[in-house]
Design a protein around this motif. Structure first.
Motif, PDB file in Angstrom:
ATOM      1  N   ASP A   1       0.670  -1.095   0.040  1.00 57.34           N
ATOM      2  CA  ASP A   1      -0.025  -0.005  -0.043  1.00 57.34           C
ATOM      3  C   ASP A   1       0.837   1.283   0.099  1.00 57.34           C
ATOM      4  O   ASP A   1       0.335   2.289   0.154  1.00 57.34           O
ATOM      5  CB  ASP A   1      -0.967  -0.099   1.105  1.00 57.34           C
ATOM      6  CG  ASP A   1      -0.349   0.225   2.622  1.00 57.34           C
ATOM      7  OD1 ASP A   1       1.076   0.078   2.675  1.00 57.34           O
ATOM      8  OD2 ASP A   1      -0.864   0.021   3.548  1.00 57.34           O
TER       9      ASP A   1
ATOM     10  N   LYS B   1      -3.486  -5.015  15.493  1.00 56.50           N
ATOM     11  CA  LYS B   1      -3.507  -6.068  14.192  1.00 56.50           C
ATOM     12  C   LYS B   1      -3.225  -5.248  13.009  1.00 56.50           C
ATOM     13  O   LYS B   1      -3.094  -3.882  12.897  1.00 56.50           O
ATOM     14  CB  LYS B   1      -4.883  -6.496  13.928  1.00 56.50           C
ATOM     15  CG  LYS B   1      -5.489  -7.588  14.733  1.00 56.50           C
ATOM     16  CD  LYS B   1      -6.756  -8.068  14.289  1.00 56.50           C
ATOM     17  CE  LYS B   1      -7.095  -9.393  15.237  1.00 56.50           C
ATOM     18  NZ  LYS B   1      -8.388  -9.998  14.730  1.00 56.50           N
TER      19      LYS B   1
ATOM     20  N   GLU C   1      -2.117 -10.584  11.398  1.00 55.38           N
ATOM     21  CA  GLU C   1      -2.615  -9.770  10.383  1.00 55.38           C
ATOM     22  C   GLU C   1      -3.801 -10.170   9.566  1.00 55.38           C
ATOM     23  O   GLU C   1      -4.086 -11.599   9.646  1.00 55.38           O
ATOM     24  CB  GLU C   1      -1.434  -9.924   9.155  1.00 55.38           C
ATOM     25  CG  GLU C   1      -0.321  -9.167   9.805  1.00 55.38           C
ATOM     26  CD  GLU C   1       1.011  -9.362   8.614  1.00 55.38           C
ATOM     27  OE1 GLU C   1       0.941 -10.086   7.687  1.00 55.38           O
ATOM     28  OE2 GLU C   1       1.615  -8.780   9.227  1.00 55.38           O
ATOM     29  N   HIS C   2      -4.640  -9.512   8.903  1.00 52.59           N
ATOM     30  CA  HIS C   2      -5.816  -9.908   8.286  1.00 52.59           C
ATOM     31  C   HIS C   2      -5.861  -9.260   7.003  1.00 52.59           C
ATOM     32  O   HIS C   2      -4.926  -8.340   6.527  1.00 52.59           O
ATOM     33  CB  HIS C   2      -6.909  -9.654   8.948  1.00 52.59           C
ATOM     34  CG  HIS C   2      -7.229  -8.120   9.408  1.00 52.59           C
ATOM     35  ND1 HIS C   2      -6.609  -7.359  10.375  1.00 52.59           N
ATOM     36  CD2 HIS C   2      -7.880  -7.153   8.879  1.00 52.59           C
ATOM     37  CE1 HIS C   2      -6.626  -6.188  10.132  1.00 52.59           C
ATOM     38  NE2 HIS C   2      -7.576  -6.019   9.330  1.00 52.59           N
TER      39      HIS C   2
ATOM     40  N   ARG D   1      -2.199  -5.065   9.038  1.00 50.92           N
ATOM     41  CA  ARG D   1      -2.751  -5.081   7.668  1.00 50.92           C
ATOM     42  C   ARG D   1      -1.427  -5.699   6.789  1.00 50.92           C
ATOM     43  O   ARG D   1      -0.404  -5.343   6.917  1.00 50.92           O
ATOM     44  CB  ARG D   1      -3.342  -3.950   6.853  1.00 50.92           C
ATOM     45  CG  ARG D   1      -4.815  -3.641   7.595  1.00 50.92           C
ATOM     46  CD  ARG D   1      -5.337  -2.480   6.713  1.00 50.92           C
ATOM     47  NE  ARG D   1      -5.603  -2.985   5.379  1.00 50.92           N
ATOM     48  CZ  ARG D   1      -5.071  -2.557   4.204  1.00 50.92           C
ATOM     49  NH1 ARG D   1      -4.175  -1.488   4.144  1.00 50.92           N
ATOM     50  NH2 ARG D   1      -5.467  -2.929   3.201  1.00 50.92           N
ATOM     51  N   LYS D   2      -1.562  -6.858   6.188  1.00 51.00           N
ATOM     52  CA  LYS D   2      -0.679  -7.445   5.479  1.00 51.00           C
ATOM     53  C   LYS D   2      -0.193  -6.144   4.279  1.00 51.00           C
ATOM     54  O   LYS D   2       1.182  -6.262   4.027  1.00 51.00           O
ATOM     55  CB  LYS D   2      -1.063  -8.801   4.769  1.00 51.00           C
ATOM     56  CG  LYS D   2      -0.036  -9.434   3.628  1.00 51.00           C
ATOM     57  CD  LYS D   2      -0.907 -10.396   3.316  1.00 51.00           C
ATOM     58  CE  LYS D   2      -0.258 -11.325   1.984  1.00 51.00           C
ATOM     59  NZ  LYS D   2      -1.114 -12.448   1.519  1.00 51.00           N
ATOM     60  N   ARG D   3      -1.003  -5.529   3.839  1.00 47.73           N
ATOM     61  CA  ARG D   3      -0.639  -4.666   2.599  1.00 47.73           C
ATOM     62  C   ARG D   3       0.384  -3.647   3.462  1.00 47.73           C
ATOM     63  O   ARG D   3       0.999  -2.853   2.676  1.00 47.73           O
ATOM     64  CB  ARG D   3      -1.671  -4.182   1.997  1.00 47.73           C
ATOM     65  CG  ARG D   3      -2.774  -5.027   1.094  1.00 47.73           C
ATOM     66  CD  ARG D   3      -3.679  -4.497   0.563  1.00 47.73           C
ATOM     67  NE  ARG D   3      -3.571  -3.377  -0.230  1.00 47.73           N
ATOM     68  CZ  ARG D   3      -2.863  -3.445  -1.628  1.00 47.73           C
ATOM     69  NH1 ARG D   3      -2.896  -4.559  -2.122  1.00 47.73           N
ATOM     70  NH2 ARG D   3      -2.923  -2.269  -2.205  1.00 47.73           N
ATOM     71  N   SER D   4       0.170  -3.438   4.513  1.00 47.54           N
ATOM     72  CA  SER D   4       0.941  -2.269   5.208  1.00 47.54           C
ATOM     73  C   SER D   4       2.214  -2.922   6.177  1.00 47.54           C
ATOM     74  O   SER D   4       2.912  -2.088   6.878  1.00 47.54           O
ATOM     75  CB  SER D   4       0.116  -1.745   6.364  1.00 47.54           C
ATOM     76  OG  SER D   4      -1.186  -1.144   5.787  1.00 47.54           O
TER      77      SER D   4
END
Length: 390
Positions: free
Chosen positions: A14, A157, A389-390, A159-162
């Protein structure tokens, strides 16, 4: 022409955080370890008020990730340190910067922030047990990782994209002042024999480099009434998994089955070359390798050099090597063995250090993501997930 000033980089999907580092290998000098330094580049619009963190971790894995015994996973974090990098907790002009950080901050602008970690002196080096050919899971390994992420807080948590994760290595090089060349001798007496069998084995030096042949000199004075039917010389790797269990692996990584014989009353003085290489042990489970980055090739694990006073139990996997010379001695009833061992070190030579002044001022940026190796395609998201992560 001056050497290129390579900078390794990796950006989250991201674009919220990106990591820039001047190297991926960090040297354990026994008395101290090179610090981990780099620069975090953030995008304030993508962060949307969140904070940015960088984590340095050392993880010990034992077996595949899906292996579970009585609810206990074979995974343990030996070391974990997390720093908040943005918003900065101190003015970045107040901190002491390395030359690489200083250049990167001037190159990347106001949204770049330095980070700095020091290794404790009791961490193992990067090593891993070679997985079986069909094993698609994680192998037993000591791994180091730099992770950057943005989140509401350190424990929230992520985010995987972050998130962006970079595998690094902690390595040791051959000592500048190695010990004496190994030498050992033995006498063996036999029943009904007035005189013994004498054997001496020696190496040219204590420390050998990966890819360098090891010349083993064997001298035999057979005054006994027995015949030496064969001489077998092997280089053995001994790996002790000292953190999670007391498992010990002993594998011959080079063997010379000479077929040489020494009759009763005869002598022998001969040099046998051995070449311990990973290329000759690709299919063997239980061989310990130096740590590797993604799908890069690697080599047999280097010998472990432990700082005096450090508890070996926290060092994950300890690696050592020895030469074994074995004589097969024939007799009327059956054969017997006479053997000796010569410990030695197998390591990389210390590379020539390039001075900062000799590097080109212009930095060359290289993606941290590794090139494909031998048809193995890297998963685009490999190493980009963290717990929760989600």
């Amino acid at each position: 022409m001056s050497p290129k000033h390579v900078i390794f980089k990796k950006i989250s999907k991201d674009k919220s955080v990106g990591v820039y580092m001047g190297k991926r290998d960090f040297i354990d000098h026994v008395n101290f370890v090179d610090p981990v330094d780099g620069v975090l580049l953030i995008d304030p619009e993508q962060l949307k008020g969140k904070k940015a963190y960088v984590t340095l971790s050392c993880t010990f894995r034992y077996g595949r990730e899906d292996m579970d015994v009585l609810g206990i996973a074979f995974r343990r974090e030996i070391f974990l340190s997390t720093r908040q990098i943005y918003p900065p907790l101190q003015d970045k002009d107040q901190g002491i910067l390395t030359k690489v950080q200083d250049k990167l901050l001037r190159k990347l602008g106001d949204d770049a922030y330095p980070f700095f970690f020091e290794f404790p002196d009791n961490l193992p080096c990067s090593v891993g047990l070679q997985p079986a050919v069909k094993d698609v899971g994680k192998h037993c390994a000591v791994e180091f990782e730099v992770k950057a992420f943005c989140a509401e807080s350190q424990d929230a948590k992520v985010r995987k994209r972050s998130t962006v994760r970079l595998m690094i290595r902690k390595v040791q090089y051959a000592p500048e002042n190695p010990g004496p060349a190994p030498r050992v001798e033995t006498n063996r007496d036999f029943l009904m024999s007035d005189k013994p069998l004498h054997m001496e084995a020696s190496l040219e030096k204590q420390t050998y480099y990966h890819g360098e042949p090891i010349n083993v000199r064997v001298k035999i004075n057979n005054d006994s009434n027995k015949n030496v039917r064969n001489i077998i010389i092997s280089a053995e790797q001994i790996a002790n998994v000292v953190l999670y269990s007391n498992d010990s692996y002993m594998k011959a990584v080079a063997i010379e089955d000479s077929g040489d014989s020494v009759e009763s009353g005869a002598k022998l003085d001969k040099v046998y070359p051995l070449l311990p290489l990973l290329a000759n042990n690709r299919e063997r489970l239980g061989i310990v390798l130096d740590g590797k980055l993604k799908h890069e090739d690697t080599n047999l694990a280097s010998s472990s050099i432990v700082k005096e006073g450090v508890l070996k139990e926290v060092l994950g996997i300890l690696v050592s090597y020895r030469i074994v010379v074995k004589l097969i001695v024939g007799g009327i009833i059956g054969s017997s063995e006479v053997g000796v061992e010569l410990p030695f070190q197998l390591m990389h030579p210390k590379p020539d250090t390039v001075k900062e002044s000799e590097l080109e001022d212009e930095m060359v940026f290289e993606e941290f993501k590794r090139a494909y190796l031998k048809g193995v395609i890297e998963d685009e998201d490999e190493g980009n997930v963290s717990p929760g992560e989600h």
